[in-house]
Design an enzyme around this catalytic site. Structure first.
Site, short mmCIF file in Angstrom:
data_model
loop_
_atom_site.label_atom_id
_atom_site.label_comp_id
_atom_site.label_asym_id
_atom_site.label_seq_id
_atom_site.Cartn_x
_atom_site.Cartn_y
_atom_site.Cartn_z
N THR A 182 0.93 -1.29 -0.20
CA THR A 182 0.01 0.11 0.03
C THR A 182 0.92 1.25 0.03
O THR A 182 1.81 1.21 0.55
CB THR A 182 -0.96 0.05 1.18
OG1 THR A 182 -1.89 0.96 1.14
CG2 THR A 182 -0.32 0.03 2.49
N GLY A 210 -2.26 6.48 5.70
CA GLY A 210 -3.17 6.03 6.76
C GLY A 210 -2.81 4.52 7.15
O GLY A 210 -2.74 4.02 8.26
N ASP A 220 -8.07 -4.86 0.94
CA ASP A 220 -8.79 -3.82 0.49
C ASP A 220 -9.79 -3.77 1.28
O ASP A 220 -10.40 -4.67 2.00
CB ASP A 220 -9.37 -4.53 -0.88
CG ASP A 220 -10.26 -3.52 -1.74
OD1 ASP A 220 -9.47 -2.58 -2.12
OD2 ASP A 220 -11.35 -3.60 -1.97
N SER A 221 -10.27 -2.39 1.81
CA SER A 221 -11.32 -2.08 2.64
C SER A 221 -12.27 -1.17 2.22
O SER A 221 -12.23 -0.56 0.98
CB SER A 221 -10.49 -1.45 4.02
OG SER A 221 -9.52 -0.74 3.36
N PHE A 278 -7.80 8.46 9.43
CA PHE A 278 -7.72 8.51 7.73
C PHE A 278 -9.15 8.37 7.27
O PHE A 278 -10.00 7.87 7.97
CB PHE A 278 -6.71 8.32 6.86
CG PHE A 278 -6.85 6.71 6.80
CD1 PHE A 278 -6.56 5.68 7.59
CD2 PHE A 278 -7.47 6.26 5.64
CE1 PHE A 278 -6.79 4.30 7.58
CE2 PHE A 278 -7.61 4.80 5.38
CZ PHE A 278 -7.08 3.91 6.45
N TYR A 287 -12.79 7.89 6.33
CA TYR A 287 -14.27 8.16 6.99
C TYR A 287 -13.96 8.18 8.36
O TYR A 287 -15.22 8.29 8.89
CB TYR A 287 -15.23 7.01 6.17
CG TYR A 287 -15.38 7.20 4.73
CD1 TYR A 287 -16.16 8.02 4.12
CD2 TYR A 287 -14.58 6.25 3.95
CE1 TYR A 287 -16.50 8.05 2.76
CE2 TYR A 287 -14.80 6.44 2.46
CZ TYR A 287 -15.74 7.22 2.04
OH TYR A 287 -15.92 7.29 0.48
P1 IMP Z 1 -8.64 0.68 -0.78
O1 IMP Z 1 -8.74 -0.44 0.27
O2 IMP Z 1 -7.32 1.28 -1.02
O3 IMP Z 1 -9.52 0.59 -1.83
O4 IMP Z 1 -9.25 1.92 0.08
C1 IMP Z 1 -10.19 1.91 0.87
C2 IMP Z 1 -10.96 3.12 1.30
O5 IMP Z 1 -11.88 2.98 2.39
C3 IMP Z 1 -9.96 4.29 1.84
O6 IMP Z 1 -9.48 4.92 0.95
C4 IMP Z 1 -11.04 4.93 2.64
O7 IMP Z 1 -11.64 5.98 2.02
C5 IMP Z 1 -11.72 4.17 3.22
N1 IMP Z 1 -11.54 3.29 4.48
C6 IMP Z 1 -10.90 1.98 4.47
N2 IMP Z 1 -10.11 1.84 5.66
C7 IMP Z 1 -10.53 2.99 6.55
C8 IMP Z 1 -10.20 3.31 7.84
O8 IMP Z 1 -9.85 2.60 8.70
N3 IMP Z 1 -10.78 4.54 8.21
C9 IMP Z 1 -11.44 5.51 7.29
N4 IMP Z 1 -11.68 5.22 5.98
C10 IMP Z 1 -11.16 3.97 5.58
#
Ligand code: IMP
Length: 204
Positions: A7, A11, A75-76, A156, A158
């Site tokens: 990554t 954050g 992925d989250s 970070f 949300y």
């Molecule tokens: P990805 O996993 O890189 O596709 O991004 C996941 C998106 O979900 C992030 O850019 C945040 O907008 C949101 N997200 C994932 N984890 C968190 C967290 O721990 N706190 C707040 N937002 C999160």
């Protein structure tokens, strides 16, 4: 053996560094290896997207002599019940602009929604790929409520809108250590730790 966490999100990097600190491995991030991999996250699920990221980094490292770390990608996303589970896997790209713009967009879409229907969860899928190409998956989630205005400076994404009833504050108001106990990412990593220890001990 090293563990590369795939990554560039600052954050996530901060959190993974703390969550993986107990492992007997050097925790690396792409900049540590001079890696800049363009990944198109076009999967239909968290698992597919985490796998796409992890395998892209395994391929990128493949050509480098003597480097064969375990690769971990997550992925989250945020799932809001009143929005049918949106933004979900699209959380990072829910609207263009900054995290603050995405908070405003989410608030606007929930304007008429009463407190009791503002339930939501963060979800995280962690995929681990070994140098041989074996794939392992772990998941975690964290339940909350979307607040009516942002609060807090920590975390970070949300976090300023993600209210945790049992703590009486948002995720962004929680001390870092507390977020790293109860978050979706903390739970997914905790589920993966025994496996990571075994893989590291066995050299992948
Ligand atoms: P990805 O996993 O890189 O596709 O991004 C996941 C998106 O979900 C992030 O850019 C945040 O907008 C949101 N997200 C994932 N984890 C968190 C967290 O721990 N706190 C707040 N937002 C999160």
């Amino acid at each position: 053996m090293d563990l590369l966490v795939a990554t560039h999100n600052p954050g996530k990097m901060r959190e993974f560094r703390a969550l993986l600190a107990s492992l007997p491995a050097q925790i690396l991030f792409p900049p540590d290896l001079g890696l800049m991999v363009e990944v198109v996250e076009d999967g239909a699920t968290y698992v597919e997207n985490a796998r796409i990221k992890a395998e892209a980094y395994v391929r990128a490292i493949g050509g480098r002599d003597g480097i064969a770390p375990l690769v971990l990608a997550d992925d989250s996303g945020l799932e809001v019940d009143a929005l049918g589970g949106a933004p979900g896997i699209h959380s990072a790209r829910y609207t263009s602009g900054s995290d603050t713009d995405r908070l405003s967009a989410l608030l606007a879409r929930l304007e008429e929604v009463p407190w009791e229907r503002r339930t939501a969860r963060f979800r995280c899928v962690v995929v681990i790929v070994t140098p041989r190409g074996d794939l392992h998956i772990a998941e975690g989630s964290c339940e909350g409520v979307i607040a009516t205005e942002p609060a807090g400076e920590g975390g970070f994404g949300y976090d300023p809108l993600f209210y945790l009833p049992e703590f009486g504050c948002t995720m962004a108001e929680l001390p870092v250590r507390a977020k790293n106990q109860i978050s979706h990412r903390a739970r997914a990593v905790r589920a993966a730790l025994p496996l990571l220890r075994r893989l590291l001990a066995a050299g992948g």
